[in-house]
Design a protein around this motif. Structure first.
Motif, short mmCIF file in Angstrom:
data_model
loop_
_atom_site.label_atom_id
_atom_site.label_comp_id
_atom_site.label_asym_id
_atom_site.label_seq_id
_atom_site.Cartn_x
_atom_site.Cartn_y
_atom_site.Cartn_z
N GLN A 1 -2.67 -0.75 -3.39
CA GLN A 1 -2.15 -1.94 -2.73
C GLN A 1 -0.92 -2.48 -3.47
N THR A 2 -0.98 -2.43 -4.81
CA THR A 2 0.15 -2.87 -5.61
C THR A 2 1.32 -1.90 -5.49
N ALA A 3 1.01 -0.59 -5.53
CA ALA A 3 2.06 0.42 -5.43
C ALA A 3 2.82 0.34 -4.11
N LEU A 4 2.11 0.00 -3.06
CA LEU A 4 2.73 -0.10 -1.74
C LEU A 4 3.36 -1.47 -1.48
N SER B 1 1.23 -7.03 -0.46
CA SER B 1 1.28 -8.50 -0.37
C SER B 1 2.62 -8.95 0.20
N ARG B 2 3.68 -8.21 -0.10
CA ARG B 2 5.01 -8.56 0.44
C ARG B 2 5.18 -8.01 1.86
N ALA B 3 4.75 -6.75 2.05
CA ALA B 3 4.92 -6.14 3.37
C ALA B 3 4.15 -6.89 4.45
N VAL C 1 1.28 14.10 1.64
CA VAL C 1 0.57 14.56 0.45
C VAL C 1 0.29 13.36 -0.44
N ASP C 2 -0.69 13.51 -1.32
CA ASP C 2 -1.17 12.40 -2.12
C ASP C 2 -0.59 12.39 -3.52
N PHE C 3 -0.60 11.21 -4.14
CA PHE C 3 -0.44 11.09 -5.59
C PHE C 3 -1.39 10.00 -6.08
N GLY C 4 -1.66 10.02 -7.39
CA GLY C 4 -2.62 9.09 -7.96
C GLY C 4 -1.98 7.97 -8.73
N PRO C 5 -2.77 7.18 -9.46
CA PRO C 5 -2.23 6.02 -10.19
C PRO C 5 -1.18 6.39 -11.23
N ASN C 6 -1.23 7.63 -11.73
CA ASN C 6 -0.25 8.05 -12.73
C ASN C 6 1.00 8.68 -12.11
N GLY C 7 1.10 8.64 -10.79
CA GLY C 7 2.29 9.13 -10.11
C GLY C 7 2.31 10.61 -9.78
N VAL C 8 1.25 11.33 -10.11
CA VAL C 8 1.18 12.76 -9.82
C VAL C 8 -0.14 13.06 -9.12
N ASP D 1 6.20 16.00 4.26
CA ASP D 1 7.34 15.15 4.59
C ASP D 1 7.35 13.89 3.74
N LEU D 2 6.18 13.50 3.27
CA LEU D 2 6.04 12.19 2.62
C LEU D 2 4.94 12.27 1.58
N SER D 3 5.14 11.57 0.47
CA SER D 3 4.11 11.43 -0.55
C SER D 3 3.68 9.97 -0.61
N ALA D 4 2.37 9.75 -0.68
CA ALA D 4 1.84 8.38 -0.65
C ALA D 4 0.60 8.29 -1.52
N PRO D 5 0.19 7.07 -1.91
CA PRO D 5 -1.04 6.93 -2.69
C PRO D 5 -2.22 7.60 -1.99
N GLY D 6 -2.95 8.45 -2.72
CA GLY D 6 -4.10 9.13 -2.15
C GLY D 6 -5.16 9.46 -3.20
#
Length: 275
Positions: free
Chosen positions: A56-59, A62-64, A229-236, A248-253
């Motif tokens: 939620q913070t990475a995305l 709260s602002r979106a 595709v996914d990435f985790g809290p450490n960015g990988v 096409d896109l990487s997002a929190p997963g």
């Protein structure tokens, strides 16, 4: 565990803020990828995540969400079904056929990531907590997908006016049928979003030396679909995660927190299907 279809998608992690090392956090149960023939249906979680998830913070939700909370948008979930009685989704789920039942819990978990409204005592929220969910079955009651079910789900979702069609499963076959289904959705101004990698690989699909398949995966590989595709809290991505095919896109997963098919508690899961 990632190589076993009946095993958890990821180990449990702290519920207050997964990966943040909250000393007061409890452990959330892991979300199943699929269920074995003799496994019982996924029940209610006895644990509740009290803080906001890292995703939620990475995305910047709260602002979106000051701009839009998804009101007026219908998101179809073509997966294991979506339980209609989950408090965070109450009153906003329309199920087609038997999709109101979710024995595995994956479709409900995904629907929560998409649209769950925050509940008292918890900071977990979906991306679009005012969106409507249209649930369609893309798997059997054990979570095993089929080309026919997924293709029919995409087509039905588009015909019923869904603007976004989430597909929670990957298939290694069905190029013609799923490409045609995505084209059908595109003609109706619906965007199909699908994982560019499986969350787990069954042993029988591993190579002779244990190597994982590399795709393509359908419907993500179809023209017009958005492959994620996914990435985790450490960015990988998680170590030894199945290879992604042309995302096409990487997002929190990774270490995602969402609702289960019963009750108000939370589960944790990882994988491209949750991105």
């Amino acid at each position: 565990a990632l190589a076993l279809p009946a095993a958890p998608a990821a180990p449990a992690a702290p519920s207050g803020s997964p990966g943040a090392g909250d000393p007061g956090a409890t452990l959330l149960p892991p979300l199943p990828v699929r269920l074995g023939e003799d496994n019982p249906c996924t029940g209610a979680s006895g644990q509740t995540a009290t803080g906001a998830a890292w995703s939620q913070t990475a995305l910047g939700l709260s602002r979106a969400q000051r701009i839009s909370r998804g009101g007026g948008v219908t998101v179809a979930v073509v997966d294991t079904g979506v339980a209609t009685g989950v408090p965070g989704l109450s009153g906003r789920v329309e199920a087609v056929g038997g999709a109101a039942e979710d024995c595995v819990g994956h479709g409900t978990f995904a629907a929560g990531l998409i649209a769950a409204a925050p509940q008292k005592g918890s900071g977990i929220t979906g991306v679009a907590p005012q969106a409507e969910i249209l649930a369609l079955s893309g798997t059997d009651d054990r979570g095993v997908p089929s080309v026919e079910r997924v293709a029919a789900g995409i087509r039905t979702a588009a015909d019923r006016g869904a603007q976004v069609i989430y597909v929670g499963q990957v298939l290694r076959t069905g190029k013609a049928e799923l490409t045609a289904a995505v084209a059908h959705a595109t003609r109706r101004d619906a965007l199909v979003v699908a994982p560019a990698a499986p969350d787990a690989v069954p042993r029988e699909e591993l190579g002779p030396d244990g190597e994982m398949p590399e795709g393509p995966y359908w419907p993500a590989a179809a023209p017009g679909a958005l492959a994620v595709v996914d990435f985790g809290p450490n960015g990988v991505r998680q170590e030894k995660a199945p290879p992604a095919h042309e995302p096409d896109l990487s997002a929190p997963g990774g270490e995602m927190v969402s609702v289960g098919p019963e009750g108000s508690g939370h589960y944790i899961g990882s994988g491209a299907s949750l991105a």
